[in-house]
Design an enzyme around this catalytic site. Sequence first.
Site, mmCIF file in Angstrom:
data_model
loop_
_atom_site.group_PDB
_atom_site.id
_atom_site.type_symbol
_atom_site.label_atom_id
_atom_site.label_comp_id
_atom_site.label_asym_id
_atom_site.label_seq_id
_atom_site.Cartn_x
_atom_site.Cartn_y
_atom_site.Cartn_z
ATOM 1 C CG HIS A 278 -1.628 1.262 1.473
ATOM 2 N ND1 HIS A 278 -2.894 1.512 0.969
ATOM 3 C CD2 HIS A 278 -1.275 2.384 2.158
ATOM 4 C CE1 HIS A 278 -3.276 2.719 1.349
ATOM 5 N NE2 HIS A 278 -2.310 3.266 2.062
ATOM 6 C CD GLU A 279 2.300 3.458 3.796
ATOM 7 O OE1 GLU A 279 2.651 4.538 3.261
ATOM 8 O OE2 GLU A 279 1.321 3.370 4.551
ATOM 9 C CG HIS A 282 0.440 6.210 -0.534
ATOM 10 N ND1 HIS A 282 -0.704 6.848 -0.958
ATOM 11 C CD2 HIS A 282 0.105 5.579 0.621
ATOM 12 C CE1 HIS A 282 -1.680 6.628 -0.100
ATOM 13 N NE2 HIS A 282 -1.225 5.850 0.860
ATOM 14 C CD GLU A 356 -4.360 6.531 2.436
ATOM 15 O OE1 GLU A 356 -4.221 5.310 2.619
ATOM 16 O OE2 GLU A 356 -3.419 7.340 2.499
ATOM 17 C CG ASP A 360 -6.529 0.684 0.235
ATOM 18 O OD1 ASP A 360 -5.436 0.593 0.831
ATOM 19 O OD2 ASP A 360 -7.568 1.110 0.773
#
Length: 414
Positions: A278-279, A282, A356, A360
């Site tokens: 997930h990070e 980003h 976000e 995801d």
Amino acid sequence: MIFNSDQFFTIIIWVVVLDYALNTVIDLLNYKKANSKLPTDLKDIFDEEKYDKAVQYQRVNTKFGLWSGLSSLIIMLLVLIFGIFGDLDSYVRLHFESVITQTLAFFGIIYIINDIWNIPWQWYSTFKIEEKFGFNKMTPSLFWKDKLKNYLLTIIVGGILLSVLVFLITWIGQSFWWIFWLVITVFMIGANFFYTSWILPLFNKLVPLEQGSLREKILAYGKSVNFPIENIYIMDGSKRSSKANAFFSGFGKRKKIVLFDTLMEKHTEEELVAILAHEVGHNKKKHTISGMISGVLQSGAMLFIMSFMVFNPALSQALGAEHLSFPVNFIAFGIIYTPISLILSLFSNFISRKHEFQADEFATITYNGEALQNALKKLSVDSLSNLKPHKWYVFFHYSHPPLLQRLKAIDKHK
């Protein structure tokens, strides 16, 4: 239109009162929406006991916030009505010669008084509320050590930036804003680069993730998405709270992944890699860069608007000063800027929630959506998150989408 001091004073009072009223209404809407009965769609996430505890945690924090907010409103109104800022300005003018030292003394006194006022509230939140619900791991000794370190950072960093700002204002005049904007931009970029190297170690210990199965899985995932991962650290977050987290910091070769030790304790390796995916999402989707650009643009807009107000003597007089006062005008501008800041924060939160969802989606497609869902569920349960927040509370305050929305979005990409 040019306002006189009385009109500025009226505007400032209205901004303070309406800002408090808006936040209070939103908090109350969120408070009333909480239901101690476990909703059907949460039964696979919470059990009855845990859900009731989560509801109680939200209610206690809301009540605490309402009381602390009301006390702050009363203090602020008394300070404004009785012209305390003006009295303080007169005091520092008598005891300090240069505009820079006067400004530093002005804000230093306000910072100390404000912090003394806030200490009982912070203490109660940490050692009563967080302790009651099983989150607090901080000792009184650590509480005071953190205080002293924060004082030191504020004096050094805040003092330098404030001195540069006042120097530019007195030296250049109204055009100060774009030069100080460059200064702030360099500072923001530098802070992002060196936060985990210089600032974070003052408060926490970072140790490299040891060799083993988890590190191999992380490195393998990074290689699979062409995202080199070298600097992986474990942080002793458990010394302050049982809540868990993970984050990226820095750019390029200075990029670091930080995992809280509490995260390591409560999640499987699959879930931990999913959180990192997930990070990585980003970073891959340039959210970090766009967030930095957004922050830079917002600071520039704020400084540009401030440049039209900082030299206005009527603004100083509105808060009780006898003459033009830069520190008093900073305070007045900060209050008047509140509605603009609110609008910008609404936009930023909207973009953040969108990001976000995108992160995801990236983690689901490139790694494991089910593992990510399980990790998000555990994080929400362990932190007693509000899974049924009021929509207006989400709109105004949430930088992340509510859990149920994230779970449904992940299902679409499995």
